[in-house]
Design a protein around this motif. Structure first.
Motif, PDB file in Angstrom:
ATOM      1  N   GLY A 123       0.788  -1.225   0.000  1.00  0.00           N
ATOM      2  CA  GLY A 123       0.000   0.000   0.000  1.00  0.00           C
ATOM      3  C   GLY A 123       0.817   1.271   0.000  1.00  0.00           C
ATOM      4  N   ALA A 124       2.148   1.164  -0.127  1.00  0.00           N
ATOM      5  CA  ALA A 124       2.982   2.362  -0.077  1.00  0.00           C
ATOM      6  C   ALA A 124       2.675   3.260  -1.265  1.00  0.00           C
ATOM      7  CB  ALA A 124       4.452   1.971  -0.076  1.00  0.00           C
ATOM      8  N   PRO A 125       2.540   4.584  -1.040  1.00  0.00           N
ATOM      9  CA  PRO A 125       2.359   5.501  -2.164  1.00  0.00           C
ATOM     10  C   PRO A 125       3.586   5.474  -3.074  1.00  0.00           C
ATOM     11  CG  PRO A 125       2.648   6.695  -0.083  1.00  0.00           C
ATOM     12  CD  PRO A 125       2.517   5.257   0.252  1.00  0.00           C
ATOM     13  N   ALA A 126       3.374   5.688  -4.364  1.00  0.00           N
ATOM     14  CA  ALA A 126       4.432   5.472  -5.355  1.00  0.00           C
ATOM     15  C   ALA A 126       5.699   6.256  -5.062  1.00  0.00           C
ATOM     16  CB  ALA A 126       3.909   5.817  -6.746  1.00  0.00           C
ATOM     17  N   CYS A 127       5.563   7.411  -4.394  1.00  0.00           N
ATOM     18  CA  CYS A 127       6.762   8.219  -4.182  1.00  0.00           C
ATOM     19  C   CYS A 127       7.755   7.514  -3.260  1.00  0.00           C
ATOM     20  CB  CYS A 127       6.398   9.593  -3.637  1.00  0.00           C
ATOM     21  SG  CYS A 127       5.662   9.545  -1.999  1.00  0.00           S
ATOM     22  N   VAL A 128       7.267   6.624  -2.389  1.00  0.00           N
ATOM     23  CA  VAL A 128       8.174   5.999  -1.420  1.00  0.00           C
ATOM     24  C   VAL A 128       9.139   5.009  -2.085  1.00  0.00           C
ATOM     25  CG1 VAL A 128       8.275   4.551   0.629  1.00  0.00           C
ATOM     26  CG2 VAL A 128       6.624   6.396   0.504  1.00  0.00           C
ATOM     27  N   PRO A 129       8.626   4.014  -2.845  1.00  0.00           N
ATOM     28  CA  PRO A 129       9.588   3.128  -3.521  1.00  0.00           C
ATOM     29  C   PRO A 129      10.463   3.890  -4.513  1.00  0.00           C
ATOM     30  CG  PRO A 129       7.343   2.642  -4.213  1.00  0.00           C
ATOM     31  CD  PRO A 129       7.239   3.544  -3.020  1.00  0.00           C
ATOM     32  N   ALA A 130       9.899   4.899  -5.176  1.00  0.00           N
ATOM     33  CA  ALA A 130      10.693   5.658  -6.144  1.00  0.00           C
ATOM     34  C   ALA A 130      11.858   6.354  -5.451  1.00  0.00           C
ATOM     35  CB  ALA A 130       9.813   6.692  -6.853  1.00  0.00           C
ATOM     36  N   ALA A 131      11.583   7.025  -4.334  1.00  0.00           N
ATOM     37  CA  ALA A 131      12.646   7.737  -3.633  1.00  0.00           C
ATOM     38  C   ALA A 131      13.657   6.770  -3.051  1.00  0.00           C
ATOM     39  CB  ALA A 131      12.052   8.610  -2.528  1.00  0.00           C
TER      40      ALA A 131
ATOM     41  N   PHE B 276      16.625   4.389   4.354  1.00  0.00           N
ATOM     42  CA  PHE B 276      16.270   5.791   4.090  1.00  0.00           C
ATOM     43  C   PHE B 276      14.743   5.953   4.100  1.00  0.00           C
ATOM     44  CE2 PHE B 276      15.379   9.329   1.154  1.00  0.00           C
ATOM     45  CZ  PHE B 276      16.177  10.314   1.710  1.00  0.00           C
ATOM     46  N   ALA B 277      14.050   5.020   3.461  1.00  0.00           N
ATOM     47  CA  ALA B 277      12.589   5.106   3.424  1.00  0.00           C
ATOM     48  C   ALA B 277      11.982   4.901   4.807  1.00  0.00           C
ATOM     49  CB  ALA B 277      12.032   4.075   2.447  1.00  0.00           C
ATOM     50  N   LEU B 278      12.543   3.947   5.570  1.00  0.00           N
ATOM     51  CA  LEU B 278      12.008   3.695   6.917  1.00  0.00           C
ATOM     52  C   LEU B 278      12.185   4.919   7.806  1.00  0.00           C
ATOM     53  CD1 LEU B 278      13.252   0.063   7.597  1.00  0.00           C
ATOM     54  CD2 LEU B 278      10.889   0.811   7.520  1.00  0.00           C
ATOM     55  N   LEU B 279      13.325   5.605   7.645  1.00  0.00           N
ATOM     56  CA  LEU B 279      13.564   6.795   8.449  1.00  0.00           C
ATOM     57  C   LEU B 279      12.669   7.941   8.004  1.00  0.00           C
ATOM     58  CD1 LEU B 279      17.468   6.805   8.636  1.00  0.00           C
ATOM     59  CD2 LEU B 279      15.917   6.536  10.545  1.00  0.00           C
TER      60      LEU B 279
ATOM     61  N   PRO C 250       3.851   5.690   5.794  1.00  0.00           N
ATOM     62  CA  PRO C 250       3.617   4.989   4.526  1.00  0.00           C
ATOM     63  C   PRO C 250       4.320   3.643   4.446  1.00  0.00           C
ATOM     64  CG  PRO C 250       4.116   7.284   4.139  1.00  0.00           C
ATOM     65  CD  PRO C 250       4.318   7.059   5.588  1.00  0.00           C
ATOM     66  N   MET C 251       5.438   3.480   5.184  1.00  0.00           N
ATOM     67  CA  MET C 251       6.133   2.196   5.140  1.00  0.00           C
ATOM     68  C   MET C 251       5.398   1.129   5.931  1.00  0.00           C
ATOM     69  SD  MET C 251       8.743   1.948   3.209  1.00  0.00           S
ATOM     70  CE  MET C 251       9.882   0.694   3.797  1.00  0.00           C
ATOM     71  N   SER C 252       4.283   1.476   6.571  1.00  0.00           N
ATOM     72  CA  SER C 252       3.496   0.415   7.213  1.00  0.00           C
ATOM     73  C   SER C 252       2.052   0.454   6.732  1.00  0.00           C
ATOM     74  CB  SER C 252       3.586   0.529   8.735  1.00  0.00           C
ATOM     75  OG  SER C 252       3.353   1.843   9.154  1.00  0.00           O
ATOM     76  N   GLN C 253       1.860   0.839   5.477  1.00  0.00           N
ATOM     77  CA  GLN C 253       0.516   0.785   4.897  1.00  0.00           C
ATOM     78  C   GLN C 253       0.293  -0.580   4.259  1.00  0.00           C
ATOM     79  OE1 GLN C 253      -0.307   4.127   2.371  1.00  0.00           O
ATOM     80  NE2 GLN C 253      -0.262   5.548   4.095  1.00  0.00           N
TER      81      GLN C 253
ATOM     82  N   GLY D 112      14.278  -2.536  18.841  1.00  0.00           N
ATOM     83  CA  GLY D 112      14.441  -1.364  17.985  1.00  0.00           C
ATOM     84  C   GLY D 112      13.134  -0.893  17.396  1.00  0.00           C
ATOM     85  N   SER D 113      13.216   0.178  16.610  1.00  0.00           N
ATOM     86  CA  SER D 113      11.989   0.694  16.013  1.00  0.00           C
ATOM     87  C   SER D 113      12.127   0.924  14.509  1.00  0.00           C
ATOM     88  CB  SER D 113      11.573   1.979  16.718  1.00  0.00           C
ATOM     89  OG  SER D 113      12.687   2.711  17.147  1.00  0.00           O
ATOM     90  N   LEU D 114      13.188   0.399  13.901  1.00  0.00           N
ATOM     91  CA  LEU D 114      13.403   0.630  12.479  1.00  0.00           C
ATOM     92  C   LEU D 114      12.983  -0.621  11.701  1.00  0.00           C
ATOM     93  CD1 LEU D 114      14.484   3.225  11.248  1.00  0.00           C
ATOM     94  CD2 LEU D 114      16.692   2.135  11.012  1.00  0.00           C
ATOM     95  N   GLY D 115      11.707  -0.724  11.374  1.00  0.00           N
ATOM     96  CA  GLY D 115      11.222  -1.872  10.636  1.00  0.00           C
ATOM     97  C   GLY D 115      11.412  -3.149  11.434  1.00  0.00           C
ATOM     98  N   ASP D 116      11.681  -4.261  10.727  1.00  0.00           N
ATOM     99  CA  ASP D 116      11.830  -5.528  11.437  1.00  0.00           C
ATOM    100  C   ASP D 116      13.288  -5.789  11.814  1.00  0.00           C
ATOM    101  OD1 ASP D 116      12.987  -6.094   9.085  1.00  0.00           O
ATOM    102  OD2 ASP D 116      11.786  -7.836   8.604  1.00  0.00           O
ATOM    103  N   GLY D 117      14.144  -4.801  11.614  1.00  0.00           N
ATOM    104  CA  GLY D 117      15.514  -4.903  12.084  1.00  0.00           C
ATOM    105  C   GLY D 117      16.483  -5.521  11.108  1.00  0.00           C
ATOM    106  N   VAL D 118      15.986  -6.112  10.017  1.00  0.00           N
ATOM    107  CA  VAL D 118      16.902  -6.801   9.097  1.00  0.00           C
ATOM    108  C   VAL D 118      17.675  -5.789   8.248  1.00  0.00           C
ATOM    109  CG1 VAL D 118      17.049  -8.366   7.148  1.00  0.00           C
ATOM    110  CG2 VAL D 118      15.551  -8.899   9.048  1.00  0.00           C
TER     111      VAL D 118
END
Lengths: 197, 341, 218
Positions: free
Chosen positions: B70-78, B108-111, B116-119, B305-311
């Motif tokens: 569900g991420a808006p297109a700008c997120v994967p693009a950036a 970078f996207a998670l930060l 949007p990274m959890s849509q 931690g709080s940055l995604g799943d840590g991987v």
């Protein structure tokens, strides 16, 4: 703050270089190999620990009792500068190879924001003397770690052709920037959770 | 070779597109296109054409696989553009970047865009109640709250109101009655969904079996060596098993490593990203140490931690240390220094 | 890259200052402080070396150990910085709080930026002032440029002074909803500075190559 919190905060969470942007130049502008980097890192670590303790003594024993708090900046600048000069002299006398290896010169160590910055952080955070010492040592360890990583990366890049305008210092800054993003995984919430449970 | 890695990721990607539908396809297309455009923009002016090596494609592909559908297109693009322009091309292109570009872009996207990274999008045929979440996210939310007094991750999920699909209950019901009940055990609800990846999550990381299929092919063909992934997953599993239950108050040896191995991007990271020859140590000894370090980091970052799943975060941190590890573990003399320190 | 040539000094001085380039307004205050302290300390050093008068004294000054010369610069800049801090605290407490520990660091910035300027060469006062002003403007322009990029892209706003009906913050419509927040973090500052150094190098190389007819810059 507990001891563990102080150590983790100063070494990782609020890393001197990657989070506070202090002492970037000696780390990023350094030349020479790993031994030089270790020298610079060790030098800065000792300087930071000394500055933090000295700053505590100066602030709580002299400036505050006498009511000279407006003179903090000059006093701290002097403290760090004289510590740096003393360390330099010590090195020149007892570890002459250090100077040869690192090529650290008086202006370069004197103009070092890491020592001064750490004094300011420690005094503004109202740490006690042992806390200041631990904070200084932890910050120094964090500095050492990051410098070592950056140098190892730089040595790898030296053998590779990189874009001309970016070669050297700019690329070191970009490296540091990417490392700073990576180190953001260790944030305050992480610290609180690790120490909380 | 790079193309082959991409090919091995295709089954998992196909499963993601099947589960999440058109949005997943759009996210994948956008991230790949952005990576290729960024590669062209940063190489063509200098008279180079590097698309044929496939690395830009693979970077964009992996970035897309880690994104929620569900991420808006700008997120994967950036994220893809950052990966190619800053993490890779600033250092001179393929083989010279010290950080894995895809992971750099994802961090970078998670930060930048934690929201949007959890849509997440509900998987096809899955039960939807309230907010859609991957099991791992739901588990972390449940463990942060009070009263998570169950012993296994799946039990915690069930007691916190997380629901699994009807398919899951049907399959497990059949297996439990026909296979396991004579032995006196029963599989908890959710086992089937988590096992096959019939849950919300990143597009290409939900289906662990399909990722393992690709990974097995890579291992079989000798494209990756076993040291790093085995050490990585093993260290993580041991730490999760021993210490993972402490956070929920269950004491030692109650972490549920199986659940953690099958959720998040762990398998993708361990087999397809961390062994990247450019950004991991060169020697087998170095790879082992690297894997142990990654496993430890991932454990800490996932549980605290709080940055995604840590991987992604731990691979990027590992990349910072890899050149240093190389110095310690190999005799190779690099740079200007005369000898090993 | 040598640490004595002006662009290198500029970037060396910028390193700690990029910590306060998250908002444009903070960068402006920081730049104001640096320019003020830099100019005043340059003039003060100049006057000091005049006061001690006589060509002989000037000579002994120059021949004095670099440490002594450096200590003298330290006194001047650190006291001027302390005065600036006190003034800022009285006039704009919010700005003072925003600069935090980086306000006292102005002393170090100015030591870097002013290196090699006063007391070391027999420059006339006007040349000293012009030289220092140039470095100060270079510092301010770089810092504000970095702050503009970081705040506009990283937060979707541009924070300036509140003036009359203008609230002080320009909001950029699209960006403010999904800004590249990572640029506002410390790493973003380092990346921006890195690319700024690269761009300035490329420009100066081109400028050096063109009039000289393709002479190698480095």
């Amino acid at each position: 703050m507990s001891w563990a919190a102080i150590i983790l905060t100063f070494a990782l969470v609020d890393n001197v270089i990657l989070s506070r942007l202090l002492g970037v130049w000696p780390a990023a502008g350094a030349r020479g190999g790993m031994r030089a980097a270790a020298g610079v890192g060790g030098f800065m670590a000792v300087l930071m620990a000394g500055s933090a303790v000295g700053g505590w003594a100066l602030d709580s024993q002299v400036l505050v009792p006498l009511g000279f708090t407006l003179l903090r900046t000059p006093a701290f600048v002097f403290l760090v500068a004289s510590l740096a000069l003393a360390l330099q002299a010590f090195n020149g006398r007892f570890l002459p190879s250090f100077l040869r290896v690192t090529g650290v010169s008086i202006p370069e160590i004197g103009i070092n924001t890491a020592g001064l910055g750490l004094v300011l952080i420690a005094t503004r955070g109202e740490y006690s003397a042992p806390e200041s010492l631990v904070a200084g040592l932890a910050a120094g360890a964090g500095y050492f770690l990051v410098t070592a990583m950056m140098t190892a990366i730089r040595e790898r890049l030296e053998v590779e052709p990189v874009p001309r305008a970016l070669k050297g210092f700019p690329l070191q800054l970009i490296t540091a920037g990417l490392m700073a993003y990576a180190f953001m995984a260790f944030d305050r919430a992480f610290l609180a959770r690790v120490l909380g449970g | 070779m790079t193309w082959l890695v991409g090919l091995c990721l295709l089954p998992a990607a196909g499963w993601g597109v099947f589960l999440f539908g058109t949005p997943a396809l759009i996210v994948l297309a956008v991230s790949i296109a952005a990576a290729i455009l960024a590669e062209l923009a940063s190489t063509l002016p200098f008279g180079r054409f590097t698309l044929r090596d496939g690395s830009a494609f693979l970077t964009g592909f992996i970035v897309g696989l880690l994104m929620p559908a569900g991420a808006p297109a700008c997120v994967p693009a950036a994220a893809s553009a950052f990966a190619i322009l800053v993490v890779k091309q600033s250092f001179g292109g393929l083989g010279r970047n010290w950080m894995n570009p895809a992971m750099g872009g994802v961090v970078f996207a998670l930060l930048s865009w934690p929201g949007p990274m959890s849509q997440w999008i509900a998987p096809k045929g899955g039960a939807v109640q309230g907010a859609v979440m991957p099991p791992l996210e739901a588990l972390r939310a449940a463990m942060a709250g009070p009263g998570a007094k169950e012993t296994t991750p799946l039990a915690i999920l069930s007691s916190s109101g997380f629901t699994f699909s009807d398919l899951d209950s049907q399959v497990l019901g059949w297996i439990n009655t026909h296979v396991f009940s004579p032995m006196g055990i029963s599989l908890p609800p959710g086992t089937f969904d988590v096992l096959i990846g019939h849950v919300a999550g990143g597009i290409g990381i939900v289906s662990v079996p399909l990722l393992m299929l690709g990974a097995w092919f890579l291992l079989f063909r000798g494209i990756i060596r076993w040291h790093l992934p085995v050490m990585y997953l093993g260290t993580f599993a041991i730490l999760a098993a021993v210490f993972g239950g402490l956070g929920s108050g269950n004491g030692w040896f109650a972490g549920g490593p199986g659940f953690h191995l099958f959720s998040g991007s762990l398998v993708l990271g361990a087999f397809f990203v961390a062994p990247d020859p450019v950004t991991s140590p060169m020697t087998n000894k170095g790879k082992c140490i690297f894997g142990i370090g990654l496993g430890t980091l991932t454990f800490f970052l996932r549980f605290f931690g709080s940055l995604g799943d840590g991987v992604a975060a731990s691979i990027v941190l590992g990349n910072c240390a890899a050149p240093l590890l190389d110095r310690w573990t190999s005799r190779r003399v690099t740079g200007t220094q005369g000898g090993a320190a | 890259m040598k640490s004595e040539d002006p662009p290198a000094l500029l970037f060396l001085g910028l390193c700690p200052a990029i910590a306060v380039s998250v908002r444009v307004i903070d960068a402006l205050w920081m730049s104001a402080g640096v320019m003020l302290v830099l100019l005043l300390s340059g003039l003060a050093m100049e006057l000091l070396s005049r006061e001690s008068s006589g060509n002989e004294a000037r000579h002994s000054f120059d021949r004095g150990s670099p440490a002594a010369r450096w200590m003298r610069a330290l006194v001047v800049t650190s006291f001027l910085t302390a005065s600036f801090e006190a003034g800022l605290l009285a006039l704009a407490p919010a700005a003072s709080a925003a600069l935090g520990i980086y306000a006292p660091l102005i002393a170090v910035n100015c030591l870097v930026l002013g290196r090699g300027m006063p007391g070391t060469h027999n420059l006339p006062t006007r040349r000293t002032v012009v030289g220092l002003l140039g470095r100060g403007i270079g510092f301010a322009a770089s810092l504000v440029a970095i702050a503009l990029v970081r705040e506009a892209l990283g937060a979707g706003t541009i924070t300036l002074f509140a003036l009359g009906g203008f609230g002080g913050t320009i909001v950029i419509p699209m960006l403010v909803e999904q800004p590249l927040r990572a640029l506002g973090f410390a790493g973003g500052g380092l990346l921006c500075l890195g690319y700024l150094v690269a761009v300035s190098r490329a420009i100066s190389r081109r400028a050096a190559a063109n009039p000289a007819g393709g002479e190698a810059a480095q």
